[in-house]
Design an enzyme around this catalytic site. Structure first.
Site: not given
Length: 392
Positions: A54, A312, A159, A175
């Site tokens: 504001e 986890l 992934a 990867w």
């Protein structure tokens, strides 16, 4: 609903989103000042500790040479009514002599909770609440969850291959996703309060868990690296420990964990924390994880990115504590009965139960290089936000 109100509130919501990663633990808020159908000022909460939306909008109007008297202020969250790091926003609007304030949703914070609206009305300002309330509450979801449950907003990320594997049977995983996907993850990390992994992931991958952005960009936030490590096995030679004095590392362990190793970790700059669990009972991993999250929330952390491992993530999903997911799917097949999948834990007994408990409210997807990113948001507890609160 007034169509004009919706138009200006959408603009205010768009402005509010610009504060993501900069204002937490405060909420993202936007404000637009309108008079005679024209915008005369706009603003948003840009940085924690700086002017609220504001005041930012009123300052913008002044810089543009506009007098806010008689204007309508569109605000995505009820203006605050208390003195914190900045003066009350409702007081600024009253002093500016705006005629009307249109609010998307009421602020359920105990120190606000309708008081800002009451003060505006007591000053003779017309107040309308509820314009695009659902959209506002979606934007405010992390703030609202932390406020109502004492837990941070939990974002799961992984992934995987087309056949749902996150590594080969030998544990090799780098990867799976390509460079564009990895660049996206670093951008995501760059707005987090914390990046969490289990000790299995820390041991297998020796991750740095930092945001490394392209073109020399600086992350919006420096996330604390968090390891859930019941028996305190994080190696002293790990990247996390070796860089603990540069980027914070927080390790959650059982109270009886290796005292000598704890001293060595602390000497290296790692913060080691052990939650107080129920006395004289067997160790409960679910309670251990939940109390760790509660401690992070108590320290002001709003957004926690969980990058593995399967135990986890599985426990978080079992407890319905995951609020959002980023899943990168690579066009490869890994195979292998013993190759790990991303989510372990107990899991659901039936497909309908999985649908009932984790069906996302919103799903989107995009292509990043050769990979597919699926983004899902299920509100964490499988329930929509209502009137600024989360159903428990």
């Amino acid at each position: 609903m007034n169509h004009e109100h919706e138009i200006w509130m959408r603009r205010a919501l768009s402005l509010a989103a610009r504060g993501q990663g900069r204002v937490e633990p405060n909420p993202m808020v936007g404000c637009v000042l309108v008079r005679d159908g024209e915008m005369i000022g706009q603003g948003f909460h840009r940085q924690f500790g700086q002017a609220h939306a504001e005041v930012d909008a009123l300052n913008d109007a002044k810089q543009r040479g506009h007098d806010p008297r008689g204007a309508t202020a569109y605000v995505t969250l009820e203006p605050c009514s208390h003195y914190g790091k900045t003066p009350p926003c409702c007081l600024a609007l009253i002093e500016a002599q705006v005629r009307r304030v249109v609010v998307a949703t009421q602020d359920p914070s105990p120190h606000v909770s309708g008081q800002g609206i009451e003060q505006l009305q007591a000053a003779g300002i017309e107040v309308q609440v509820g314009v695009l309330a659902e959209e506002s509450q979606t934007l405010l979801a992390p703030f609202l969850k932390r406020l109502e449950t004492g837990l941070p907003w939990v974002i799961a990320k992984w992934a995987m291959s087309l056949d749902g594997k996150i590594a080969t049977r030998t544990g090799h995983s780098q990867w799976i996703s390509g460079p564009p996907a990895r660049a996206f993850v670093h951008q995501l990390r760059g707005r987090m309060d914390g990046i969490m992994v289990g000790i299995g992931t820390a041991l297998a991958d020796d991750p740095a868990l930092t945001a490394r952005l392209e073109n020399g960009q600086t992350p919006t936030r420096m996330a604390t690296r968090i390891v859930v490590d019941r028996h305190l096995r994080l190696p002293l030679e790990s990247q996390l420990v070796r860089t603990a004095r540069e980027v914070p590392v927080f390790v959650s362990c059982e109270s009886g964990a290796n005292a000598s190793h704890r001293r060595q970790l602390e000497a290296a700059g790692v913060e080691v924390w052990a939650p107080t669990l129920v006395a004289n009972s067997e160790f409960n991993y679910a309670e251990f994880v939940r109390r760790t999250l509660a401690e992070l929330s108590a320290r002001g952390m709003t957004n926690i990115l969980v990058e593995g491992g399967a135990s986890l993530l599985g426990n978080l999903f079992d407890q319905n504590l995951v609020d959002e997911q980023y899943v990168f799917v690579a066009p490869i097949i890994i195979g292998g009965t013993n190759a790990p999948s991303p989510v372990g834990g107990l899991g659901r007994e039936t497909v309908p139960k999985a649908t009932d408990n984790t069906k996302p409210r919103r799903v989107s997807h995009q292509v990043l290089g050769n990979d597919l990113l699926i983004h899902a948001d299920n509100g964490g507890i499988g329930q929509p936000f209502v009137t600024g609160q989360i159903r428990a």
